[in-house]
Every structure is written in structure tokens, then in C-alpha cells.
Design a protein around this motif. Structure first.
Motif, PDB file in Angstrom:
ATOM      1  N   GLY A  43       0.785  -1.306   0.113  1.00 36.86           N
ATOM      2  CA  GLY A  43       0.089  -0.100  -0.038  1.00 36.86           C
ATOM      3  C   GLY A  43       0.715   1.301   0.079  1.00 36.86           C
ATOM      4  N   VAL A  44       1.969   1.272   0.498  1.00 34.60           N
ATOM      5  CA  VAL A  44       2.764   2.367   0.800  1.00 34.60           C
ATOM      6  C   VAL A  44       3.467   2.605  -0.475  1.00 34.60           C
ATOM      7  CG1 VAL A  44       5.129   3.139   1.621  1.00 34.60           C
ATOM      8  CG2 VAL A  44       3.360   2.334   3.297  1.00 34.60           C
ATOM      9  N   ALA A  45       3.941   1.496  -1.268  1.00 36.22           N
ATOM     10  CA  ALA A  45       4.518   1.421  -2.435  1.00 36.22           C
ATOM     11  C   ALA A  45       3.532   2.168  -3.505  1.00 36.22           C
ATOM     12  CB  ALA A  45       4.916   0.383  -2.964  1.00 36.22           C
ATOM     13  N   ALA A  46       2.288   1.592  -3.412  1.00 33.57           N
ATOM     14  CA  ALA A  46       1.079   2.038  -4.442  1.00 33.57           C
ATOM     15  C   ALA A  46       1.110   3.510  -4.148  1.00 33.57           C
ATOM     16  CB  ALA A  46       0.020   1.018  -4.447  1.00 33.57           C
ATOM     17  N   LEU A  47       0.691   3.935  -2.971  1.00 34.46           N
ATOM     18  CA  LEU A  47       0.601   5.283  -2.730  1.00 34.46           C
ATOM     19  C   LEU A  47       1.779   6.344  -3.372  1.00 34.46           C
ATOM     20  CD1 LEU A  47      -0.958   5.355   0.615  1.00 34.46           C
ATOM     21  CD2 LEU A  47      -2.161   5.944  -1.327  1.00 34.46           C
ATOM     22  N   LEU A  48       3.044   5.610  -3.056  1.00 33.55           N
ATOM     23  CA  LEU A  48       3.976   6.681  -3.465  1.00 33.55           C
ATOM     24  C   LEU A  48       4.116   6.506  -5.009  1.00 33.55           C
ATOM     25  CD1 LEU A  48       6.969   5.485  -1.084  1.00 33.55           C
ATOM     26  CD2 LEU A  48       5.639   7.712  -1.140  1.00 33.55           C
ATOM     27  N   VAL A  49       3.658   5.640  -5.757  1.00 33.74           N
ATOM     28  CA  VAL A  49       3.742   5.699  -7.255  1.00 33.74           C
ATOM     29  C   VAL A  49       2.612   6.621  -7.599  1.00 33.74           C
ATOM     30  CG1 VAL A  49       3.239   4.296  -9.173  1.00 33.74           C
ATOM     31  CG2 VAL A  49       4.975   3.361  -7.610  1.00 33.74           C
ATOM     32  N   ALA A  50       1.443   6.172  -7.091  1.00 29.68           N
ATOM     33  CA  ALA A  50       0.245   7.181  -7.384  1.00 29.68           C
ATOM     34  C   ALA A  50       0.498   8.684  -7.026  1.00 29.68           C
ATOM     35  CB  ALA A  50      -1.064   6.700  -6.342  1.00 29.68           C
ATOM     36  N   ALA A  51       1.426   8.973  -6.112  1.00 33.84           N
ATOM     37  CA  ALA A  51       1.635  10.360  -5.887  1.00 33.84           C
ATOM     38  C   ALA A  51       2.592  10.860  -6.788  1.00 33.84           C
ATOM     39  CB  ALA A  51       2.273  10.318  -4.547  1.00 33.84           C
ATOM     40  N   ASP A  52       3.475  10.381  -7.537  1.00 34.96           N
ATOM     41  CA  ASP A  52       4.165  10.399  -8.477  1.00 34.96           C
ATOM     42  C   ASP A  52       3.342  10.556  -9.858  1.00 34.96           C
ATOM     43  OD1 ASP A  52       6.688  11.362  -9.612  1.00 34.96           O
ATOM     44  OD2 ASP A  52       7.084   9.517 -10.555  1.00 34.96           O
ATOM     45  N   ARG A  53       2.449   9.493 -10.063  1.00 33.53           N
ATOM     46  CA  ARG A  53       1.632   9.584 -11.256  1.00 33.53           C
ATOM     47  C   ARG A  53       0.668  10.739 -11.311  1.00 33.53           C
ATOM     48  NH1 ARG A  53      -0.619   9.153 -15.512  1.00 33.53           N
ATOM     49  NH2 ARG A  53      -1.622   7.559 -16.372  1.00 33.53           N
ATOM     50  N   LEU A  54      -0.021  10.828 -10.230  1.00 30.59           N
ATOM     51  CA  LEU A  54      -1.139  12.087 -10.145  1.00 30.59           C
ATOM     52  C   LEU A  54      -0.596  13.544  -9.977  1.00 30.59           C
ATOM     53  CD1 LEU A  54      -3.850   9.966  -8.415  1.00 30.59           C
ATOM     54  CD2 LEU A  54      -3.711  10.369 -10.714  1.00 30.59           C
ATOM     55  N   GLU A  55       0.666  13.503  -9.449  1.00 31.44           N
ATOM     56  CA  GLU A  55       1.201  14.745  -9.106  1.00 31.44           C
ATOM     57  C   GLU A  55       0.633  15.280  -7.780  1.00 31.44           C
ATOM     58  OE1 GLU A  55       1.524  17.461 -12.240  1.00 31.44           O
ATOM     59  OE2 GLU A  55       2.846  15.956 -13.612  1.00 31.44           O
ATOM     60  N   ALA A  56       0.356  14.421  -6.935  1.00 31.55           N
ATOM     61  CA  ALA A  56      -0.262  14.731  -5.646  1.00 31.55           C
ATOM     62  C   ALA A  56       0.576  14.631  -4.242  1.00 31.55           C
ATOM     63  CB  ALA A  56      -1.602  13.943  -5.379  1.00 31.55           C
ATOM     64  N   PRO A  57       1.512  15.469  -3.997  1.00 31.75           N
ATOM     65  CA  PRO A  57       2.318  15.330  -2.832  1.00 31.75           C
ATOM     66  C   PRO A  57       1.561  14.976  -1.541  1.00 31.75           C
ATOM     67  CG  PRO A  57       2.400  17.450  -3.744  1.00 31.75           C
ATOM     68  CD  PRO A  57       1.458  16.871  -4.590  1.00 31.75           C
ATOM     69  N   ALA A  58       0.407  15.075  -1.341  1.00 31.41           N
ATOM     70  CA  ALA A  58      -0.283  14.735  -0.079  1.00 31.41           C
ATOM     71  C   ALA A  58      -0.369  13.258   0.106  1.00 31.41           C
ATOM     72  CB  ALA A  58      -1.492  15.461  -0.168  1.00 31.41           C
ATOM     73  N   LEU A  59      -0.372  12.365  -0.976  1.00 31.10           N
ATOM     74  CA  LEU A  59      -0.461  11.194  -0.959  1.00 31.10           C
ATOM     75  C   LEU A  59       0.858  10.469  -0.502  1.00 31.10           C
ATOM     76  CD1 LEU A  59      -2.053   9.683  -4.225  1.00 31.10           C
ATOM     77  CD2 LEU A  59      -3.044   9.957  -2.001  1.00 31.10           C
ATOM     78  N   ARG A  60       2.037  11.402  -0.376  1.00 30.02           N
ATOM     79  CA  ARG A  60       3.485  10.895   0.289  1.00 30.02           C
ATOM     80  C   ARG A  60       3.008  10.926   1.740  1.00 30.02           C
ATOM     81  NH1 ARG A  60       5.950  14.412  -3.574  1.00 30.02           N
ATOM     82  NH2 ARG A  60       6.412  13.000  -5.353  1.00 30.02           N
ATOM     83  N   ASP A  61       2.360  11.781   2.176  1.00 28.66           N
ATOM     84  CA  ASP A  61       1.990  11.818   3.564  1.00 28.66           C
ATOM     85  C   ASP A  61       1.128  10.578   4.218  1.00 28.66           C
ATOM     86  OD1 ASP A  61       3.387  13.978   3.834  1.00 28.66           O
ATOM     87  OD2 ASP A  61       1.540  15.549   3.606  1.00 28.66           O
ATOM     88  N   VAL A  62       0.349  10.384   3.253  1.00 26.43           N
ATOM     89  CA  VAL A  62      -0.780   9.305   3.697  1.00 26.43           C
ATOM     90  C   VAL A  62       0.126   7.908   3.647  1.00 26.43           C
ATOM     91  CG1 VAL A  62      -2.769   8.131   2.900  1.00 26.43           C
ATOM     92  CG2 VAL A  62      -2.838  10.650   2.716  1.00 26.43           C
ATOM     93  N   ALA A  63       1.167   7.906   2.466  1.00 25.01           N
ATOM     94  CA  ALA A  63       1.916   6.622   2.520  1.00 25.01           C
ATOM     95  C   ALA A  63       2.797   6.570   3.970  1.00 25.01           C
ATOM     96  CB  ALA A  63       2.898   6.581   1.296  1.00 25.01           C
ATOM     97  N   LEU A  64       3.232   7.694   4.402  1.00 25.23           N
ATOM     98  CA  LEU A  64       3.936   7.472   5.593  1.00 25.23           C
ATOM     99  C   LEU A  64       3.082   7.319   6.843  1.00 25.23           C
ATOM    100  CD1 LEU A  64       6.735   8.140   6.995  1.00 25.23           C
ATOM    101  CD2 LEU A  64       5.910  10.661   7.244  1.00 25.23           C
ATOM    102  N   LEU A  65       2.128   7.617   6.967  1.00 24.07           N
ATOM    103  CA  LEU A  65       1.069   7.512   7.948  1.00 24.07           C
ATOM    104  C   LEU A  65       0.597   5.918   7.879  1.00 24.07           C
ATOM    105  CD1 LEU A  65      -0.793   8.019  10.344  1.00 24.07           C
ATOM    106  CD2 LEU A  65      -2.753   8.538   8.744  1.00 24.07           C
TER     107      LEU A  65
END
Length: 93
Positions: A43-65
Motif C-alpha cells: 500500500g505504501v509503494a502504491a501510494l508513492l507511485v500514485a503520488a508521482d503519477r497523479l502529481e499529488a504530494p499529499a499522498l506521500r504523507d498518507v503513505a508515511l502514515l
């Protein structure tokens, strides 16, 4: 680049499916214990890829959580599975 990220997301989904199979068929409790850890990591890896793909840096915070929650969940499962809590004392024989 987006095709590569899409392919990587598909690979991550396949990893989750393999983890679900291990939860259902896992011959030992350890297999069932490690599957939620796999879900958290994937899930963390998917969120990090999605953050890069969608250009949504807030997803990186969600991945950390999610990474922090995955660690806590694994520790809770381990304590429950292997009885790391207080043990009952046996009376005299």
C-alpha cells in the motif's frame, strides 16, 4: 513514463492478490501474520507511485502514515499470536 508507472501499479495489485491467497491458504500462523505486513508495504509503494503519477504530494504523507500503521498492526498481531502479554501463573501441583 506514465506507462511504466501504470505497469508498476498493476504489479503491486498482483502482489496484494498473492498476499490474499497466502492469508487464505497460509499453512502456518506466521504466513498469516506476514500477509498484513505485505499489504502495508504494498500500500505504501502504491501510494508513492500514485503520488508521482497523479502529481499529488499529499499522498506521500498518507503513505508515511500507512507505513506507521502497518508496523503497529504487525506488532499487535505478533503479541496476540505468540502471547507476549502477561502469563497466568500455575498453582502448586
Amino acid at each position: 513514463m506514465s506507462a511504466l508507472l501504470d505497469a508498476f501499479l498493476l504489479l503491486l495489485v498482483l502482489t496484494v492478490v498473492a498476499g490474499l491467497w497466502r492469508v487464505v491458504r497460509g499453512p502456518t500462523d506466521a504466513d498469516r501474520l506476514l500477509a498484513p505486513q505485505l499489504f502495508g508495504t504494498t500500500g505504501v509503494a502504491a501510494l508513492l507511485v500514485a503520488a508521482d503519477r497523479l502529481e499529488a504530494p499529499a499522498l506521500r504523507d498518507v503513505a508515511l502514515l500507512l507505513a506507521l500503521l502497518a508496523v503497529v498492526t504487525s506488532a499487535a498481531f505478533a503479541v496476540r499470536l505468540w502471547g507476549g502479554g502477561a502469563r497466568e501463573e500455575e498453582g502448586p501441583p
